[in-house]
Design a protein around this motif. Structure first.
Motif, short mmCIF file in Angstrom:
data_model
loop_
_atom_site.label_atom_id
_atom_site.label_comp_id
_atom_site.label_asym_id
_atom_site.label_seq_id
_atom_site.Cartn_x
_atom_site.Cartn_y
_atom_site.Cartn_z
N GLN A 195 84.23 86.56 5.47
CA GLN A 195 85.02 85.37 5.18
C GLN A 195 84.75 84.41 6.32
OE1 GLN A 195 89.27 85.68 5.62
NE2 GLN A 195 89.58 84.73 3.62
N SER A 196 84.04 83.34 6.05
CA SER A 196 83.44 82.58 7.13
C SER A 196 84.43 81.66 7.83
CB SER A 196 82.24 81.78 6.62
OG SER A 196 82.59 80.97 5.53
N GLY A 197 85.36 82.28 8.53
CA GLY A 197 86.29 81.59 9.39
C GLY A 197 87.28 82.57 9.95
N ALA A 308 83.51 76.79 -4.49
CA ALA A 308 83.30 76.80 -3.04
C ALA A 308 83.30 78.24 -2.53
CB ALA A 308 84.39 75.99 -2.34
N VAL A 309 82.26 78.62 -1.81
CA VAL A 309 82.11 79.98 -1.30
C VAL A 309 81.76 79.91 0.19
CG1 VAL A 309 81.00 82.22 -1.61
CG2 VAL A 309 81.24 80.69 -3.57
N SER A 310 82.76 79.98 1.05
CA SER A 310 82.51 79.96 2.49
C SER A 310 82.38 81.39 3.01
CB SER A 310 83.63 79.22 3.22
OG SER A 310 83.47 77.83 3.07
N GLY A 400 83.95 74.91 12.21
CA GLY A 400 82.90 75.75 11.67
C GLY A 400 82.34 75.26 10.36
N THR A 401 81.19 75.77 9.98
CA THR A 401 80.54 75.35 8.74
C THR A 401 81.36 75.73 7.52
OG1 THR A 401 79.20 77.37 8.59
CG2 THR A 401 78.25 75.50 9.78
N SER A 402 82.19 76.74 7.67
CA SER A 402 83.07 77.15 6.59
C SER A 402 83.87 75.97 6.04
CB SER A 402 84.04 78.22 7.10
OG SER A 402 84.97 78.57 6.14
N PHE A 403 84.36 75.12 6.92
CA PHE A 403 85.31 74.08 6.52
C PHE A 403 84.62 72.81 6.06
CE2 PHE A 403 87.20 76.93 9.64
CZ PHE A 403 88.06 77.58 8.79
N ALA A 404 83.29 72.77 6.18
CA ALA A 404 82.53 71.69 5.57
C ALA A 404 82.34 71.93 4.07
CB ALA A 404 81.16 71.57 6.25
N VAL A 405 82.32 73.19 3.67
CA VAL A 405 82.08 73.54 2.27
C VAL A 405 83.10 72.93 1.32
CG1 VAL A 405 82.09 75.49 0.64
CG2 VAL A 405 80.72 75.61 2.72
#
Length: 456
Positions: A195-197, A308-310, A400-405
């Motif tokens: 889970q990218s965050g 959306a898939v972070s 993080g890039t997670s929250f750009a998604v």
């Protein structure tokens, strides 16, 4: 030093295998824990992890809910006040070492459910055959594999057969044997995705479950569950795909607010209905490939056009097939490039053909130093110097890039009816042609000011 060199040798070997087989995994991002949570790692359902030491400590308990953020798990890597990354601690060697420690601890804490494979943690003792023909299955069963489960994935024309490996065999050995027995077959481990965050869910966070709204107009989120927050006023439907799901998570809540937020956090598509698939819940094996595939199939069946898939993990034939079929049915998948740095191998699912791969920029428009990469890059969006929904109605700083998604997903949904979706979306992208941002930066004015975010 000897320990670090050993770790880096293991990391280089993993990279070599990933590149040879088209596999990869990448790290995660930072969102402070929901108030009341333990902080520092993501979601719910896994034991919390202490800040990562600079050397392994015997008896260190457990591992993070969502495996966590490679940077937030390195002590001192991010200043808690400024939110800025220390570039020394964010070096390639530190990111590599941190990731190996983190994943090793995850498996060590859940030995009965998980094992380490060549491409990261996976469900212990299981492999998945994707659309196997009778001859392939017969060869596997004759070699000592046992059929555990078989299903048609909802919304997708995919048949998945879960096989138990012969007693005493590792998943790595089992896959090697199956590929020799049936070279034309498609087999995979049931890999876990991060889970990218990094975030912690508060135990008292209320799960947001609102019925209503047309699913076809919704944006999908495959992540953890979404908690109630003043910014989230639109229709939300949630469904769990693992044990203990749906269950509120800080990461899922932040994602939802950055898509549909109205009020304290304003998202890229305010008020848009959401379909949320929780693939983490309270399950130590949460984030596995089969759960992710089922979640994507559900989205397709509900006619969701943007998902959306972070999350980041290894290349997996089952998920690759699911993504191919989702695109063929008109569903776009938007995914993060991860947070293990540019030296890490390409991230998946962001690297699959047809997936919109997203990186993140800070408040000055610079690509984050910890941002990973994919085999292709489509867009960048804000991923630092901003706030998102936290627990108890708070707005918390995220990075993080997670929250750009979710920002890219929200904007993509606004162009979904265009004759050429990407060309239409390109029309609002800034810094087109700039290095490191793909087709350009989207939603540059979508940041919730950091001054409104709480410090942790």
């Amino acid at each position: 030093m000897i320990l670090l060199m050993t770790i880096l040798r293991r990391w280089r070997l993993a990279w070599s295998g990933a590149l040879l087989l088209g596999a990869a995994s990448a790290g995660a991002q930072l969102v402070p824990g929901l108030p009341g949570g333990s902080g520092g790692t993501g979601g719910v359902g896994r034991p919390s992890v202490p800040s990562l030491p600079t050397a392994p400590t015997p008896g260190v308990p457990g591992v993070g809910d969502r495996i966590g953020d490679v940077t937030s798990n390195v002590r001192g890597a991010i200043d808690p006040v400024t939110g800025r990354l220390d570039p020394v601690r964010a070096s390639a060697s530190e990111l590599a070492a941190a990731r190996i420690y983190r994943l090793d601890e995850l498996v060590r804490a859940n030995r009965e459910r998980l094992e380490m494979t060549d491409f990261g943690p996976a469900v212990r003792g299981q492999v998945i055959a994707v659309d196997p023909d009778p001859a392939t299955l017969h060869a596997a069963l004759t070699a000592g594999f046992t059929r555990v489960a078989e299903e048609r994935i909802e919304g997708l024309d995919i048949r998945s057969v879960t096989l138990a490996v012969p007693r005493g065999w590792s998943v790595n050995r089992a896959l090697s044997r199956l590929r020799r027995l049936a070279p034309a077959g498609r087999f995979s481990a049931n890999n876990l995705h991060e889970q990218s965050g990094g975030a912690s869910a508060a135990g008292d966070a209320a799960l947001l479950v609102q019925r209503g709204g047309a699913p076809g107009s919704a944006i999908g989120i495959i992540d953890g569950g979404v908690a109630a927050h003043p910014s989230l006023r639109s229709a939300v439907q949630q469904r769990g795909f693992v044990a203990g799901a749906p269950r509120a998570s800080a990461h899922g809540t932040a994602m939802a607010s950055l898509i549909a937020g109205q009020g304290p956090v304003r998202g890229a598509a305010p008020g848009t209905p959401l379909l949320v698939a929780d693939i983490f819940g309270a399950d130590p094996a949460g984030g596995n490939a089969l759960a992710l595939t089922r979640a994507l199939g559900w989205m397709v069946a509900q006619r969701v056009r943007v998902v959306a898939v972070s999350l980041v993990g290894a290349a997996n034939p089952l998920i690759e097939r699911a993504v191919q079929q989702a695109r063929a049915r008109g569903t776009w998948v938007v995914a993060a490039v991860g947070n293990d740095g540019r030296a890490a191998p390409p991230a998946f699912p962001a690297s699959y053909p047809g997936v919109i791969a997203v990186t993140a920029v800070d408040g000055r428009g610079r690509v984050l130093i910890e941002a990973g990469r994919a085999l292709h890059l489509d867009y960048a969006a804000p991923g630092a110097d901003m706030g998102a929904a936290g627990g108890r109605g708070a707005v918390v700083a995220v990075r993080g890039t997670s929250f750009a998604v979710p920002l890219v997903a929200g904007r993509l949904a606004q162009h979904i009816r265009a004759a050429n979706v990407l060309a239409s979306l390109d029309g609002e992208a800034a810094q087109r042609g700039a290095r490191g941002v793909g087709r350009g930066i989207l939603c540059g004015n979508c940041r919730t000011p950091i001054r409104n975010a709480s410090r942790r």
